[in-house]
Motif scaffolding. Structure first.
Motif, PDB file in Angstrom:
ATOM      1  N   MET A   1      33.370 -11.683 -26.250  1.00  0.00           N
ATOM      2  CA  MET A   1      33.009 -11.006 -25.001  1.00  0.00           C
ATOM      3  C   MET A   1      33.137 -11.976 -23.828  1.00  0.00           C
ATOM      4  N   LYS A   2      33.725 -11.497 -22.737  1.00  0.00           N
ATOM      5  CA  LYS A   2      33.936 -12.333 -21.562  1.00  0.00           C
ATOM      6  C   LYS A   2      33.173 -11.798 -20.350  1.00  0.00           C
ATOM      7  N   VAL A   3      32.707 -12.720 -19.526  1.00  0.00           N
ATOM      8  CA  VAL A   3      32.225 -12.393 -18.188  1.00  0.00           C
ATOM      9  C   VAL A   3      33.348 -12.766 -17.238  1.00  0.00           C
ATOM     10  N   VAL A   4      33.716 -11.846 -16.347  1.00  0.00           N
ATOM     11  CA  VAL A   4      34.789 -12.111 -15.407  1.00  0.00           C
ATOM     12  C   VAL A   4      34.276 -11.882 -13.993  1.00  0.00           C
ATOM     13  N   LYS A   5      34.474 -12.870 -13.143  1.00  0.00           N
ATOM     14  CA  LYS A   5      33.976 -12.788 -11.767  1.00  0.00           C
ATOM     15  C   LYS A   5      35.144 -12.780 -10.790  1.00  0.00           C
ATOM     16  N   PHE A   6      35.068 -11.911  -9.782  1.00  0.00           N
ATOM     17  CA  PHE A   6      36.103 -11.827  -8.772  1.00  0.00           C
ATOM     18  C   PHE A   6      35.513 -12.209  -7.419  1.00  0.00           C
ATOM     19  N   GLY A   7      36.201 -13.121  -6.721  1.00  0.00           N
ATOM     20  CA  GLY A   7      35.748 -13.562  -5.412  1.00  0.00           C
ATOM     21  C   GLY A   7      36.119 -12.597  -4.304  1.00  0.00           C
ATOM     22  N   GLY A   8      35.665 -12.901  -3.088  1.00  0.00           N
ATOM     23  CA  GLY A   8      35.841 -12.005  -1.954  1.00  0.00           C
ATOM     24  C   GLY A   8      37.278 -11.703  -1.609  1.00  0.00           C
ATOM     25  N   SER A   9      38.168 -12.711  -1.732  1.00  0.00           N
ATOM     26  CA  SER A   9      39.575 -12.469  -1.403  1.00  0.00           C
ATOM     27  C   SER A   9      40.232 -11.537  -2.413  1.00  0.00           C
ATOM     28  N   SER A  10      39.692 -11.504  -3.642  1.00  0.00           N
ATOM     29  CA  SER A  10      40.222 -10.611  -4.679  1.00  0.00           C
ATOM     30  C   SER A  10      39.764  -9.178  -4.492  1.00  0.00           C
ATOM     31  N   LEU A  11      38.804  -8.967  -3.577  1.00  0.00           N
ATOM     32  CA  LEU A  11      38.198  -7.644  -3.407  1.00  0.00           C
ATOM     33  C   LEU A  11      38.265  -7.170  -1.955  1.00  0.00           C
ATOM     34  N   ALA A  12      39.158  -7.776  -1.184  1.00  0.00           N
ATOM     35  CA  ALA A  12      39.171  -7.526   0.253  1.00  0.00           C
ATOM     36  C   ALA A  12      39.822  -6.215   0.658  1.00  0.00           C
TER      37      ALA A  12
END
Length: 453
Positions: A1-12
């Motif tokens: 199982m993985k935790v994956v985090k996306f930063g602000g530029s990836s969600l703009a």
């Protein structure tokens, strides 16, 4: 199982969110998705978090904030329209923000934390709605419901130990969990935010809590670079580095992670993989507990500016019991924190952030050191840059310091101060700010370009 985090530029934008969706569905082990607030779409854009801070400050000052409020809502609305999902999520976000702005202002720090955190919280709701609209079994989970408990320190909250046991229950969720980064709740149910890079901290906490096999952190670069790309063209990418190396580099100015962000994952022994949302097939950089030291003594070079030094000289200082304690006590009396204390037989230098002192305070400190410690000389130097040369391999390699000093000398860079950590994983050089770029370039050429003789 993985935790994956996306930063602000990836969600703009909606276009970026489509990339995020493809990344998540491409690997069924990506079960927990941690999200930031929408970041910049272009260089002159404003992050949603910054807009929220501006909005909250206007409310606290009883100023009109209608324009800022509308800009925030339009940012979410533009993403929703790009994704062609139902517009009711925009109304939900608008009502949520209105309620927060109308909240209790008697504790300004807590009020600001609650408004700031809404950037991540509302984006998580939007992303969960987008995932469901795309046919995924996805669920928004609020940190309070998940049991992410933190200390009562606005803007600098620390995770409480019982959170990890609470968060482990997220493994029982059948679908994808969409979790907002940046904040948790104290035991009174109030929102408190982490320090800068707070969503990275959330991802690290969740990786520890659910006992993840891997924590993937998606950003807008293919890998962690060995040096600041603005100083060196096309610098070498780092394929693997240790937590300890990452912390040293982060402290000295690496922008990929705040130096505290990875501590929860480090304590659980969970590797981290830094990857690029815009190029997810690139291997990225792995951060691990241990690695082979086959790449040479140095893994990276980082620099940070805004320091000053207080140099104190006194003959026979080494024989005077308590001198160092008395010196640091003077700084403590003024609420000052220090970074490093390199010393000699008859002298000692204290390095600290210079924005903590103005000219009047400097004069007071200098006078107290002279009169109370009977120092022979006290000199305060301003505008120093600390350059950190980092690598686990330095412990097993002779002559690294000599190579670094020689490279700086050949570049006509004057070294104001040298210090080496007891772990022998890093060494630090202090130089004047105008020499920063030349110094970093010289060190990079020595350790990553030149062939050792």
């Amino acid at each position: 199982m993985k935790v994956v985090k996306f930063g602000g530029s990836s969600l703009a934008s909606g276009e970026q969110l489509k990339k995020v969706l493809n990344i998540v569905v491409s690997d069924p082990t990506r079960k927990v998705v941690v999200v930031s607030a929408p970041g910049k779409r272009y260089s002159d854009d404003i992050k949603v978090t910054d807009l929220l801070i501006e909005c909250a400050e206007k409310y606290l000052a009883n100023e009109n904030a209608d324009g800022v409020f509308q800009t925030i809502i339009e940012r979410y609305a533009s993403i929703v329209k790009e994704l062609s999902i139902p517009l009711d999520i925009v109304e939900t976000i608008s009502n949520d923000l209105k309620a927060l702005l109308a909240g209790d202002k008697s504790k300004p720090e807590s009020y600001l934390d609650a408004v700031k955190a809404s950037g991540e919280d509302n984006n998580a709701k939007l992303i969960a709605a987008f995932f469901r609209h795309s046919g995924l079994n996805a669920e928004y989970v609020n940190p309070k419901d998940a049991g992410l408990l933190v200390s009562d320190e606005p803007g600098n909250a620390q995770v409480l130990p019982e959170s990890y046991e609470n968060l482990y229950k997220l493994r029982e969720k059948e679908g994808i969990v969409v979790f907002p980064g940046f904040f948790g709740y104290n035991k009174k149910g109030e929102v408190l935010t982490f320090s800068r890079s707070g969503s990275d901290i959330t991802g690290s906490i969740l990786a520890n809590g659910i006992k993840a096999d891997l924590y993937e952190n998606f950003t807008d670069v293919d890998a962690v670079y060995s040096v600041n790309p603005t100083f060196v063209q096309n610098p070498k990418e780092i394929s693997e580095l240790t937590y300890r190396e990452m912390r040293e580099l982060s402290y000295a100015g690496f922008s990929v992670f705040h130096d505290e962000a990875l501590i929860p994952a480090f304590r659980a022994g969970i590797p981290v993989n830094v990857k690029n949302t815009n190029n997810p097939s690139a291997p990225g950089t792995r951060i691990v507990n241990e690695r082979s030291n086959s790449n040479g003594p140095v893994i990276g070079i980082a620099s940070d500016k805004g320091f000053c030094s207080i140099y104190v000289s006194k003959y026979l200082m080494n024989r005077e019991i308590g001198f160092g304690r008395k010196l640091l006590q003077i700084l403590e009396d003024y609420g000052l924190t220090y970074e490093h204390v390199p010393s000699g037989i008859d002298d000692v230098t204290v390095i600290l952030r210079q924005d903590q002192m103005d000219a009047a305070l400097e004069a007071q400190i200098k006078d107290r050191i002279m009169t109370e410690l009977h120092a022979d000389e006290v000199i305060i130097e301003h505008d120093l840059v600390l350059i950190m040369v980092v690598g686990e391999g330095m412990r097993h390699n002779v002559g690294t310091t000599a190579r670094a000093a020689k490279a700086l000398a050949h570049a006509d860079v004057n070294i104001e101060m040298i210090n080496q950590g007891s772990s022998e994983v890093s060494m630090m050089f202090g130089v004047k700010e105008p020499q920063e770029k030349r110094a970093v370039q010289a060190l990079y050429n020595e350790f990553f370009v030149a062939v050792p003789v």
